[in-house]
Every structure is written in C-alpha cells, then in structure tokens.
Enzyme design. Structure first.
Site, PDB file in Angstrom:
ATOM      1  N   LYS A  22     -37.216  76.361 -33.589  1.00 54.61           N
ATOM      2  CA  LYS A  22     -36.139  76.924 -32.775  1.00 54.61           C
ATOM      3  C   LYS A  22     -34.806  76.244 -33.108  1.00 54.61           C
ATOM      4  O   LYS A  22     -33.794  76.918 -33.326  1.00 54.61           O
ATOM      5  CB  LYS A  22     -36.491  76.718 -31.298  1.00 54.61           C
ATOM      6  CG  LYS A  22     -35.614  77.510 -30.363  1.00 54.61           C
ATOM      7  CD  LYS A  22     -36.055  77.308 -28.914  1.00 54.61           C
ATOM      8  CE  LYS A  22     -37.391  77.965 -28.638  1.00 54.61           C
ATOM      9  NZ  LYS A  22     -37.998  77.536 -27.370  1.00 54.61           N
ATOM     10  N   ARG A  91     -35.217  73.118 -23.777  1.00 53.84           N
ATOM     11  CA  ARG A  91     -36.358  73.908 -24.265  1.00 53.84           C
ATOM     12  C   ARG A  91     -37.084  73.199 -25.390  1.00 53.84           C
ATOM     13  O   ARG A  91     -36.464  72.600 -26.261  1.00 53.84           O
ATOM     14  CB  ARG A  91     -35.871  75.277 -24.770  1.00 53.84           C
ATOM     15  CG  ARG A  91     -35.066  76.042 -23.752  1.00 53.84           C
ATOM     16  CD  ARG A  91     -34.501  77.323 -24.334  1.00 53.84           C
ATOM     17  NE  ARG A  91     -35.535  78.353 -24.454  1.00 53.84           N
ATOM     18  CZ  ARG A  91     -35.339  79.501 -25.074  1.00 53.84           C
ATOM     19  NH1 ARG A  91     -34.195  79.753 -25.674  1.00 53.84           N
ATOM     20  NH2 ARG A  91     -36.301  80.394 -25.140  1.00 53.84           N
ATOM     21  N   GLY A 100     -45.256  79.701 -25.521  1.00 57.22           N
ATOM     22  CA  GLY A 100     -45.633  79.440 -24.140  1.00 57.22           C
ATOM     23  C   GLY A 100     -46.471  78.201 -23.928  1.00 57.22           C
ATOM     24  O   GLY A 100     -46.907  77.920 -22.822  1.00 57.22           O
ATOM     25  N   MET A 102     -45.610  74.977 -24.520  1.00 53.22           N
ATOM     26  CA  MET A 102     -44.886  73.803 -24.035  1.00 53.22           C
ATOM     27  C   MET A 102     -43.809  74.220 -23.042  1.00 53.22           C
ATOM     28  O   MET A 102     -43.754  75.359 -22.641  1.00 53.22           O
ATOM     29  CB  MET A 102     -44.321  73.032 -25.220  1.00 53.22           C
ATOM     30  CG  MET A 102     -45.430  72.422 -26.059  1.00 53.22           C
ATOM     31  SD  MET A 102     -44.779  71.506 -27.441  1.00 53.22           S
ATOM     32  CE  MET A 102     -43.944  72.764 -28.346  1.00 53.22           C
ATOM     33  N   ARG A 335     -36.582  83.752 -35.295  1.00 53.03           N
ATOM     34  CA  ARG A 335     -37.526  83.165 -36.248  1.00 53.03           C
ATOM     35  C   ARG A 335     -38.196  84.291 -37.015  1.00 53.03           C
ATOM     36  O   ARG A 335     -38.145  85.450 -36.579  1.00 53.03           O
ATOM     37  CB  ARG A 335     -38.578  82.319 -35.539  1.00 53.03           C
ATOM     38  CG  ARG A 335     -39.457  83.167 -34.700  1.00 53.03           C
ATOM     39  CD  ARG A 335     -40.457  82.412 -33.888  1.00 53.03           C
ATOM     40  NE  ARG A 335     -40.956  83.386 -32.927  1.00 53.03           N
ATOM     41  CZ  ARG A 335     -41.530  83.093 -31.800  1.00 53.03           C
ATOM     42  NH1 ARG A 335     -41.700  81.853 -31.448  1.00 53.03           N
ATOM     43  NH2 ARG A 335     -41.961  84.043 -31.012  1.00 53.03           N
ATOM     44  N   HIS A 451     -46.671  87.333 -22.929  1.00 51.62           N
ATOM     45  CA  HIS A 451     -47.441  86.200 -23.425  1.00 51.62           C
ATOM     46  C   HIS A 451     -48.760  86.646 -24.032  1.00 51.62           C
ATOM     47  O   HIS A 451     -49.152  86.241 -25.122  1.00 51.62           O
ATOM     48  CB  HIS A 451     -47.678  85.216 -22.278  1.00 51.62           C
ATOM     49  CG  HIS A 451     -48.613  84.123 -22.649  1.00 51.62           C
ATOM     50  ND1 HIS A 451     -49.965  84.193 -22.376  1.00 51.62           N
ATOM     51  CD2 HIS A 451     -48.419  82.990 -23.326  1.00 51.62           C
ATOM     52  CE1 HIS A 451     -50.542  83.118 -22.854  1.00 51.62           C
ATOM     53  NE2 HIS A 451     -49.632  82.370 -23.428  1.00 51.62           N
ATOM     54  N   SER A 790     -70.269  74.325 -62.574  1.00 52.66           N
ATOM     55  CA  SER A 790     -69.935  75.064 -61.358  1.00 52.66           C
ATOM     56  C   SER A 790     -70.199  74.124 -60.191  1.00 52.66           C
ATOM     57  O   SER A 790     -71.301  73.595 -60.055  1.00 52.66           O
ATOM     58  CB  SER A 790     -70.787  76.328 -61.244  1.00 52.66           C
ATOM     59  OG  SER A 790     -70.443  77.021 -60.069  1.00 52.66           O
ATOM     60  N   CYS A 858     -69.058  77.628 -56.690  1.00 56.02           N
ATOM     61  CA  CYS A 858     -69.836  78.728 -56.141  1.00 56.02           C
ATOM     62  C   CYS A 858     -70.411  78.418 -54.762  1.00 56.02           C
ATOM     63  O   CYS A 858     -71.249  79.140 -54.259  1.00 56.02           O
ATOM     64  CB  CYS A 858     -70.945  79.129 -57.105  1.00 56.02           C
ATOM     65  SG  CYS A 858     -72.116  77.813 -57.421  1.00 56.02           S
ATOM     66  N   TYR A 878     -62.462  79.574 -62.043  1.00 52.56           N
ATOM     67  CA  TYR A 878     -62.822  80.675 -61.139  1.00 52.56           C
ATOM     68  C   TYR A 878     -63.424  80.148 -59.852  1.00 52.56           C
ATOM     69  O   TYR A 878     -63.885  79.013 -59.772  1.00 52.56           O
ATOM     70  CB  TYR A 878     -63.792  81.656 -61.818  1.00 52.56           C
ATOM     71  CG  TYR A 878     -65.177  81.114 -62.128  1.00 52.56           C
ATOM     72  CD1 TYR A 878     -66.173  81.096 -61.154  1.00 52.56           C
ATOM     73  CD2 TYR A 878     -65.487  80.627 -63.397  1.00 52.56           C
ATOM     74  CE1 TYR A 878     -67.437  80.603 -61.436  1.00 52.56           C
ATOM     75  CE2 TYR A 878     -66.744  80.141 -63.692  1.00 52.56           C
ATOM     76  CZ  TYR A 878     -67.726  80.123 -62.703  1.00 52.56           C
ATOM     77  OH  TYR A 878     -68.968  79.632 -62.981  1.00 52.56           O
TER      78      TYR A 878
HETATM   79  C1  PEP Z   1     -74.166  74.870 -53.344  1.00 50.65           C
HETATM   80  O1  PEP Z   1     -74.895  73.922 -53.124  1.00 50.65           O
HETATM   81  O2  PEP Z   1     -72.954  74.869 -53.089  1.00 50.65           O
HETATM   82  C2  PEP Z   1     -74.723  76.103 -53.914  1.00 50.65           C
HETATM   83  C3  PEP Z   1     -73.929  77.115 -54.240  1.00 50.65           C
HETATM   84  O3  PEP Z   1     -76.061  76.193 -54.004  1.00 50.65           O
HETATM   85  P1  PEP Z   1     -77.009  76.529 -52.767  1.00 50.65           P
HETATM   86  O4  PEP Z   1     -76.142  76.909 -51.628  1.00 50.65           O
HETATM   87  O5  PEP Z   1     -77.905  77.615 -53.228  1.00 50.65           O
HETATM   88  O6  PEP Z   1     -77.692  75.217 -52.586  1.00 50.65           O
END
Ligand code: PEP
Ligand code: MG
Length: 911
Positions: A22, A91, A100, A102, A335, A451, A790, A858, A878
C-alpha cells in the site's frame, strides 16, 4: 542511522519490502500526480524491530513527529486541533496483500473538543459526530481489544428503539448519544476513559497495527498463502478525507477490468455517504460505478481517466480504493489486482493485444495454480437442477457441500471428510478458518469486493455473494428463502456456481471444464464444445496462446510418469514430450501377480527362469503399446523397484490363516505353507530400506534379463512396423557406481544380443535414478558410465530427512506445519536447502563425470509449480510428472525460463 519513516513523496512502487504494497503504491501515485491525501509510511523494518524487541525503535517518535509536522504544514491544520482538526487514518500494509487480516483506524484526532471544531468547519454536525463514533468503535476494537459486538449491539439497539432501517436514519442527537454510550463501554471494559490526546491516539494505533501482524487470522492467512512470518507490516498514516460528509460524498472500490472475466470496462462498488470499511464489510448493498456516473459525472470521468492511466502505468489490471469528499475525488489505494484464474489468462492475452506487454511477459502473468483451477470440473449444463437463487458470481468454480454456519461447524465436518459450504450473512476476517476448509462460500450480503469475495478469490474458493433472497439466521442454524418460504438447515446439501452466481438444491452433477477439453482434445474440440459462448471461447483461446508461448519459451522439457498405453496417450495429449518414468512393477499387479509369485517361489534356477519366461511376452506387449503411444519420443523404463514381498500375500494374514486351520484340525494346503514360508523369509522390518531397487536386480539378475530383453524386443517389433521408438533403461536406488556398472553391463549385453539377433541398431540409453544422498555425493563417479540421471525426489526426500514417505504425511507433518517448521510438506514442494541442494550437487558432479549427461527429475515434485522453478534454476533438462499435471508443468517451465531471463537482464518479470 536507520530511516524508519518515508513521506509518500519519497517512495515508489518498487519499495514494497520496506513500505509494504500500500505504501509503495501510494508513493507511486503521488509521483504520477494523482490526487492522494498527504501522508507518510512507517517501514516494515520498524515493525520487525517492534516484534522482536517488544517496543518501538527509540528514534521512531521523533521521526514521526517530523513527518507529522510536514503534513500539518501542507494541510494548514494541526492534528486534533479543537478549532479545525487535521484527522488521520492509520492503516496496515504488508508487502503481500492480506485483505482484512490486519488493522486500520480512521478519524484519529477526534475528541470531545475537536469534534465540535470539525462540525463547525464542515458545517455538518451529523458528519462530525458520525466520524467520532466510528473512531471510538474502531479504536476500541483494534487498539484496546474490546469485543466489537458491544458497539454494534448498542448501535442496533438504538436503531431498533427508534424504528430506523439503517445507519443513514440516525440523527446528530442519536450519534451524540451513541458516542456517550461508546465512551461508557470503553471505560467499563478498560477502567480508563477513551484517550482524548490526539497524538496518543495515533501512537497507540501505530503499535496496534504492528501487533496485528501476529493475530491468529493473519497467521492462518500467511500459512495458507505461503507468506513468510518474519516480514512485518508497514503503517500508512494518511490525511483523512471523508466519504461520509453527505449525499455528494461516498467511498468505493473499483477494478480497471472485471476481475472475474477480465473484460475491460468499469467494475466496482460505490456507497454514498459512507466511510472506508463500509464497502468491503458488505454492511449495506452497494451501487455500481455506472450509478456513480449518474450521481457525479465529473468525479466519475476523472476516476475513469485515472484508472486508464494506472493500467497503462502498471501494465496490468489494478484495483483501487477511492473516496469522494463533496465532489472532490481522492485516491486511497491501488495495487495490481487479484483476479480469478480465467481472468488471469484473458487479461494476459488482452494486454498483449493492446501492446502493453510482450507475449513472453504474458505467461508470467498466469500461474500453474490458476491453470489447475481451470481444469477442475464444472456443473453439467443440461443436468436436472432446482435453482434456489441467483446472486453475484464472486469466485468461479462448482462447489457441492453441506450447509454450515460457523467456523466450528465447518472445521468439524471437514475433519470428518465432509464437503461443506460456509453460509453467512456476511463474512468478516474472523471467518477465515471456515473459508479455508470449505468447498465454497455463500453470503447474503455484500458485493464483488466484499471481504468474502476478495478472500475467496485469493484462495481459489468458489464463492457467491449478495444472495439477498436468503435470510441467514446463523444462531438459529437456518436459511430462510424469502421468495419461496422454504428453509435450509445445517447439513442440507446445496451446490453453488461461482461462475454464474447460481445456488441449487442438492448435489448437481459435474462435467469437464472447457480448459480440460482443450488440454485433452485440443483447441478445435474446446471451441466446438463452447459453441456460441463467447467468454468461454475467449478463455480457451487465451489458455492456448499462453501454453503455446510457454512451450516456446521453456528451456526444460516436460515428460510424464505413465506405465500403460492409455496413460501415455493421455499424457501426450496433455503435451508431454516423452515418458520420464515408467514404473514396471505396476505391470505385475492384478492377474499377473501370481506370475511373480512363481518367480519368487521357484525352487531351482531353472524353474525361476521358466517363471520369468512366462512373463516375457506380456512385458514385451506392454512396452510395445507404450512405445507406440509415445512414437518418436523418449520413454524411460525403470527396472523393477519395490521389495518382492509386495507381490506375496500378507505374512500376518497367512499366519493367521494357517493357525486357524491348524486349530480347527483342518489340512493346511502345501501351497499356503510355502507362501507363508516365503513371506516370512522375505519379511523385512524396513522394506523401504531393504531389498528393493538395484539390489533386487543384483539379487535376481533374471529380472534384468527379462525386462531389458522385453524392452529391446518391443523396440524391434515397433521398428518392424515402421515406428520410431526411443526407449531408455533406468536403474533405481543406486548407491554405488559398482552397483550401477554391474547391472548396466548386463543390460548392455542383452541389448547387444537383441541387436545381433534382429539386425537393428537400437541405441538404448542406460541411466540411473538418484534417490539416495550417497548417489548425489558420488555422482561424478556414477556418471562416468551412465548416460542420464533422473532424480527420484520422493525417495530422495525420504532418505535425506529419514522420513517414511508412507507414514509421516498423516502422522506429524500437519503438526510441523502448524508449528511453522514447514510451510508445505517436503513431499509436495522440494525442500530447496536440503534435498534441493543434493539435486544441485548431484547435477553438477554428474556433469563433471559426463558432460553429455541428461538430467531429469521424476518424483512428485515434477508437477509442483514452486519445485519446477527450482529445477529450472539448477539446470535440469526435464521434469516428469503425472499426466494430469503436465499442462501445469509446461506453463511453469515456460514461466521459469522467462523469469530467469528477466532476472539476468534485471528486467524483473512479475511473479
Ligand atoms: C521417487 O522416488 O521419486 C520415484 C519417482 O520413484 P518411486 O516413487 O516409484 O519410488
Ligand atoms: Mg523411488
């Protein structure tokens, strides 16, 4: 010396850390030459000092005095002067908006003397006494901690006694009497008279705002919104302007575009002859800005002009608070405005089309959470349903649940697993706990900026407000439907549609949302389903443009975790660029479980080989289907991971079965005995840390032979059909480079065999998961022979923290969150400084060992917005997540790349 106070002329919009949102934006408006009443801001640093030391910094008093004198000089009035008082508002205003949550005190400087001066100067006695009673009421509640009900009860009693229908009927004499009553309440509650000294009023109000940072509701709100607890709030001290001076005055809230659809136009609420909180409190139903155009065209036009300028200046939808004092417009706040998910996408593309922002910046104006909410189902359009009423659509979505009237009921029923709709006459900040657990919120009063509406939108809760046909009797636990004479009671199921404002009896069935149709079937299908619904068409087109741009901007790829052809196909529709994790053990469940049982129970190596052989055609078929669905894209197949006893019947159950049969003198079948023996042998006290992952492949190498051959032969079969399969083999739970090499060499040999037999060159990459801290530590050595990593962040979180992933989330993580040890579960959002550091280190070291190493993740974190940004920052190639989260991960991968670029160039894209 630290500077704790900034005049509005000294700040700007980029100083939110110090001046709060503000304060920073008030300063910005001053620089834009907009009509802002003079004032100054006390920094968040002063608040932090107060919170850790229990008192204000010593130099604050003198600094405040200096700035107060400057304001007094500018206004030609003195604070609380008996003849012609300067009045102030005090304020709160933190870095992140906490609507709302505070405190605010208006009309500071009024007392028994100056109220007369104000009356004389304004020529409006009623106004002066109304302002004074408001000061006592607000001050008592926020500064002196007196229950606000004492005051509203006194007010209502007086109105009732006189037969009035509302505030506006009260006369000067009534207000004078009320002031006396209010002063009496203060004296009785505190033992002291209401403070008459203006400066003392101001100092006490400042301290109260500091303290309000730590109220229960503010803490709950911060936890929900992931706002850090240690930021503190700034305090804005501003010259009062008055919306309660009569018919030519008023106060309002407005958006530069519709915050629920994104349409440009005038959206806001206005209350004639009212002050500050009246609009958001939803006490009286409001007028629209269109009505203001009729009432006061000059102020209206100026307001429109200012709103246009603000939007061009901030290059975004803004919300504002304004007051008109006897025909003069004043800006009290602006804002970048909160908006619904649909509006976020539409506004972002509208701003691109209007030339205000670039297509890349547009993707940073939307979030994965917003996209997620657009994927939720909505009410079926042609379902049988009975309308109760139609009111204002305040926050979109389709919510079905039992009627509850209080926080307590909401929390109790939600804890029992029920979905609830919180129904209130109006909501105030104390209702937050109930709103947090509710599926939706329905109120009888208030407008789009009440609110309830603001908070629900912020939380992504479905919300309908201003249902005037409903008489909500919270104490009696009933909702009386005025138009039909029917009554709803606590526990009755209703459905509320936050997109249309409709409220229905019972549970209305739901269907796929337009955005869900878009991500699963494409733009054409979504447009066709939307038909001539222009808004919906505009929404899916916006989402399409934003996601297309996100894919273009992203540095990381997004893959999916899928282990059957259907999920793979769905993931591909959702935009997955491959499969990052195919959990092969899922292929051994159901009817096939017994085949694995045969492998485990096999008495000789020959029998085991035969049992594995029986699995071969099935595995090959699985892979062929998946490679086909992901034709041309990489598919990471992980070798079997879980401990073998998961494929056997439960040991305890078997033991009980055997014991029962024996006690009854029945013959125990040999097979049951064998199973029990095997289950007992395989039993582990800590199976998560036992014979699983790569250890299993070393213990029973036949699994490697089976699975790798099935992958390779499936690839050959696909190639023969003219397809383009890209399998990769992944070895789980690696702790040592030797483990990896042993299994990888075996796999490579099998691939070479299949290549020789078939005459195809298969080019199957072999890599490993990093799921143990040790693997991250020795990543350089492992990577020398591995083609990709991974990160299995589920296991890596489990093994880094020593938390059992199957148990702690229901055992004690809720307590850890309540105690502030965690903001979110580390299984949901990556723990950056611990587990995340291992990811960073493992990646760096891995790439040292193999500069061509591909690195992905993953675990569940792959679809979590905050985690995706972290993985981008450590340079992963990825993320892989469940199919449903792929669109969100795509958006976040794009945002992360654009935001990182912005940081490099110092442009600072908006979060
Ligand atoms: C993990 O451990 O992050 C994974 C992807 O394998 P899982 O969940 O199958 O153990
Ligand atoms: Mg794992």
């Amino acid at each position: 010396m630290t500077k704790f106070v900034y005049a509005f002329t000294e700040g700007n919009k980029d100083m939110k850390d110090l001046l709060g949102g503000k304060g920073a934006n008030l300063a910005e408006m001053v620089h834009m030459d907009l009509p802002v009443p003079p004032g100054f801001t006390i920094t968040t640093e002063a608040c932090r000092y107060y919170l850790s030391n229990g008192q204000e910094p010593e130099e604050l008093e003198a600094e405040v005095t200096r700035h107060l004198e400057a304001v007094e000089e500018q206004m030609g009035k003195k604070l609380g002067d008996p003849e012609d008082p300067l009045l102030l508002s005090v304020r709160s205003g933190a870095k992140f908006s906490m609507p709302g949550m505070m405190e605010t005190v208006l009309n500071i400087g009024l007392n028994d003397e100056s109220v007369k001066g104000l009356a004389a100067q304004s020529g409006n006695e009623r106004f002066a006494w109304d302002s004074y009673r408001r000061l006592i009421q607000m001050f008592a509640r926020t500064v002196l901690d007196i229950d606000g009900d004492f005051f509203s009860d006194a007010l209502h009693a007086l109105q009732k006694a006189k037969g009035y229908s509302g505030d506006l009927d009260m006369t000067t004499a009534d207000l004078q009497e009320l002031v006396e009553q209010f002063k009496g309440i203060v004296r009785r509650a505190t033992g002291y008279p209401f403070p008459q000294n203006p400066r003392r009023q101001m100092n006490l109000a400042i301290t109260a705002v500091f303290r309000s940072w730590n109220t229960e509701r503010a803490r709950i709100y911060r936890r929900r919104e992931h706002i850090p607890d240690d930021l503190g709030t700034a305090v804005n001290i501003c010259t009062m302007v008055f919306g309660n001076m009569g018919e030519k005055s008023g106060t309002g809230v407005a958006f530069t575009r519709d915050p629920s659809t994104g349409h440009s136009g005038v959206y806001g609420d206005y209350l004639v002859n009212a002050q500050g909180e009246d609009v958001v409190a939803g006490i009286r139903n409001t007028l629209s800005l269109k009505d203001l155009e009729q009432l006061d065209p000059v102020s209206y036009n100026e307001l429109m002009d200012i709103m246009k300028r603000l939007e061009n200046h901030y290059r975004d939808l803004c919300d504002i608070e304004f007051t008109i004092q006897e025909g003069k417009l004043w800006m009290l706040q602006t804002r970048v405005g909160k908006r619904t998910a649909a509006a976020a996408f539409r506004v972002a593309t509208q701003l691109v089309d209007e030339g205000l922002i670039s297509a890349e910046e547009a993707i940073t104006r939307t979030t994965g959470e917003q996209l997620t909410s657009l994927l939720f189902p909505q009410f079926q359009r042609d379902a049988q349903r009975t309308l109760i009423t139609k009111a204002m659509a305040a926050s979109p979505g389709a919510a079905v649940g039992e009627v509850v009237f209080s926080n307590e009921q909401a929390e109790a029923r939600a804890a029992e697993g029920a979905k609830v709709i919180l129904v209130r006459r109006e909501t105030n900040p104390d209702d937050l706990p109930g709103m947090v657990v509710a599926a939706g919120v329905l109120t009888a009063r208030g407008g789009k900026t009440s609110h309830a509406a603001v908070v629900a939108r912020g939380m992504g809760r479905t919300c309908v407000v201003g249902a005037e046909d409903l008489l909500v009797e919270e104490k009696a636990g009933t909702v009386f439907i005025k138009s039909t004479g029917q009554t709803l009671r606590a526990g009755d199921v209703i459905s509320i549609d936050g997109t249309t404002g409709e409220v229905f009896f019972g549970a209305v069935p739901v269907e796929d949302s337009p955005v869900m149709i878009y991500v699963s079937q494409g733009l054409e299908a979504a447009l066709e389903a939307a038909g001539d619904d222009v808004d919906t068409c505009e929404l899916v087109r916006s989402v399409d443009r934003i996601l297309t741009q996100a894919d273009k901007s992203a540095r990381m790829h997004v893959r999916a975790n899928a282990d059957n052809p259907e999920d793979a196909a769905r993931a591909r529709e959702f935009g997955a660029q491959g499969i990052g994790l195919c959990r092969t053990e899922h292929m051994f469940l159901g009817e096939r479980r017994e085949l694995i049982e045969h492998v485990i129970l096999a008495a000789t190596p020959e029998l085991q080989e035969a049992a594995l052989g029986a699995l071969m055609p099935l595995q090959r078929g699985d892979f062929e289907g998946i490679f086909e669905a992901m034709d041309g894209l990489p598919v990471v197949v992980r070798l079997i991971d879980p401990p073998l006893h998961e494929f056997l019947p439960d040991m305890t159950k078997l033991a009980v079965e055997v014991a029962t049969m024996e006690a009854r003198g029945q013959q125990v079948p040999e097979h049951t005995r064998t199973l029990l023996r095997a289950a007992t042998e395989r039993h582990e006290d800590n199976p998560m840390l036992g014979l699983r992952g790569v250890r299993l492949s070393i213990q029973i190498p036949g699994f490697v032979d089976l699975q790798v051959r099935a992958v390779a032969e499936a690839a050959v079969a696909c190639r023969k059909r003219g397809l383009d399969p890209h399998p990769e083999i992944m070895i789980p739970l690696i702790g040592s480079d030797k483990e990896f090499r042993l299994v990888a060499d075996r796999a490579r040999k099998i691939i070479a065999d299949v290549e020789r037999e078939s005459g195809y060159d298969l080019d199957i990459a072999i890599g490993n998961m990093i799921e143990l801290p040790r693997a991250a530590i020795i990543a350089e050595k492992i990577a020398e022979d591995s083609e990709f990593f991974s990160f299995g962040t589920n296991d890596l979180t489990q093994t880094t923290w020593g938390f059992s992933r199957d148990d702690v989330e229901h055992e004690f993580i809720p307590t850890y969150m309540a105690e502030g040890i965690f903001d979110t579960s580390p299984f949901e959002t990556i723990d950056r400084e611990g587990v995340g550091e291992l990811v960073r280190m493992g990646t760096e070291r891995g790439r040292k060992g193999n500069p061509n190493l591909t690195v992905g993740i993953c675990g569940e974190h792959g679809g979590d917005p905050a985690s995706v940004h972290f993985f981008d920052s450590v340079g992963l190639d990825y993320v892989s997540c469940s199919p449903f989260r792929v669109p969100v991960a795509r958006l976040e991968a794009g945002r992360a790349a654009v935001m990182a670029k912005g940081q490099e160039s110092g442009a600072g894209a908006t979060a």
